[in-house]
Write a protein that holds these residues in place. Structure first.
Motif, PDB file in Angstrom:
ATOM      1  N   THR A   1      -4.104   3.640  -3.950  1.00 62.89           N
ATOM      2  CA  THR A   1      -5.538   3.458  -3.709  1.00 62.89           C
ATOM      3  C   THR A   1      -6.332   3.749  -4.972  1.00 62.89           C
TER       4      THR A   1
ATOM      5  N   PRO B   1       0.649   6.318  -1.160  1.00 59.14           N
ATOM      6  CA  PRO B   1      -0.529   5.515  -0.825  1.00 59.14           C
ATOM      7  C   PRO B   1      -1.800   5.951  -1.537  1.00 59.14           C
TER       8      PRO B   1
ATOM      9  N   ARG C   1      -7.468  -1.116   1.954  1.00 60.66           N
ATOM     10  CA  ARG C   1      -7.098  -1.944   3.100  1.00 60.66           C
ATOM     11  C   ARG C   1      -7.864  -1.532   4.346  1.00 60.66           C
TER      12      ARG C   1
ATOM     13  N   THR D   1       0.803  -1.227   0.000  1.00 65.17           N
ATOM     14  CA  THR D   1       0.000   0.000   0.000  1.00 65.17           C
ATOM     15  C   THR D   1       0.836   1.276   0.000  1.00 65.17           C
TER      16      THR D   1
END
Length: 256
Positions: A76, A72, A82, A50
């Motif tokens: 995403t 991150p 997550r 991530t």
């Protein structure tokens, strides 16, 4: 088709090697478990996928994109969501507002448009609310949209955190100990829920979990880590009977 390919990932913190030469391939639609004793490197592997941790070496390819070095938020946007071992909800916001936070990543309106609340932003926000309500209905939380997240029962809070991840439109969902703190009945309901969202949203799921009943009950394949190294991989039956796995979890007595 392989959705995620991790090759020879090594993560170091100072002189400590947290993950060593880690390899993992996830096929689209799989539910795969990642298990091991505390400190085995499981969460570090998640953090590397991530973008929270940058590996010293190796590659992480997601949906034909090399993602090592990406932030991150960019990861995403590519389709990885997550949850965390410790629930990270906005306790004083409503259920609806918590899930809408996950959707803000995909807003097209500018910050200025949001501050001034111009027509295009208001229209987009209303569409986002409608999508959020539909999502909450699909995960059976529609009757709680106006309740504060912190007032929900523990199992519902876990569902809400997963729903917030789903709001980002992921292809891959990483679940970090979703059954932590659950009683056996809640764990059974969680397993049913994970299978349901996998099918409903077309997800691939990688799950860290210490409740072996959950791992053995829903995973088609399991990887076992110990001290940063993968020591076994196989189906639930193979893992249950693997002597090295048994020793890693239970320990063995020294020879007299």
């Amino acid at each position: 088709m392989s959705l995620l390919k991790i090759k020879e990932i090594t993560v170091k913190f100072g002189g400590l090697i947290a993950v060593s030469n880690f390899n993992l391939t996830l096929e689209t639609g799989e539910i795969v478990g990642l298990i091991g004793p505390n400190g085995a490197g499981k969460t570090t592997a998640f953090n590397t996928i991530t973008g929270i941790c940058k590996p010293a070496s190796g590659s992480v390819n997601f949906n034909d994109n090399e993602i090592v070095g990406l932030s991150p938020d960019k990861i995403t946007k590519l389709g990885i969501a997550r949850t965390f071992q410790n629930i990270r909800l906005f306790q004083n916001l409503s259920v609806l507002e918590n899930v809408m936070v996950g959707q803000h990543l995909r807003l097209k309106s500018s910050l200025v448009a949001a501050i001034l609340r111009i027509h295009s932003y208001i229209k987009e926000e209303e569409a986002m609310k409608e999508e959020t309500r539909n999502l909450l209905k699909s995960v059976h939380l529609e009757e709680m949209v106006e309740e504060k997240a912190g007032s929900l029962p523990y199992g519902k809070q876990r569902k809400l955190e997963i729903a917030r991840g789903l709001a980002t439109h992921p292809k891959l969902l990483l679940l970090d100990e979703p059954a932590a703190g659950m009683n056996p009945q809640e764990a059974v309901e969680l397993m049913e829920f994970i299978n349901e969202i996998r099918d409903k949203f077309g997800l691939t799921i990688l799950i860290i979990e210490h409740q072996m009943a959950v791992i053995m009950g829903i995973c088609e394949r399991i990887l076992v880590m110990d001290h940063g190294v993968t020591i076994a991989e196989g189906n639930p039956s193979e893992i249950q009977h693997n002597q090295q796995v048994i020793e890693a979890y239970l320990g063995v007595e020294d020879d007299a």
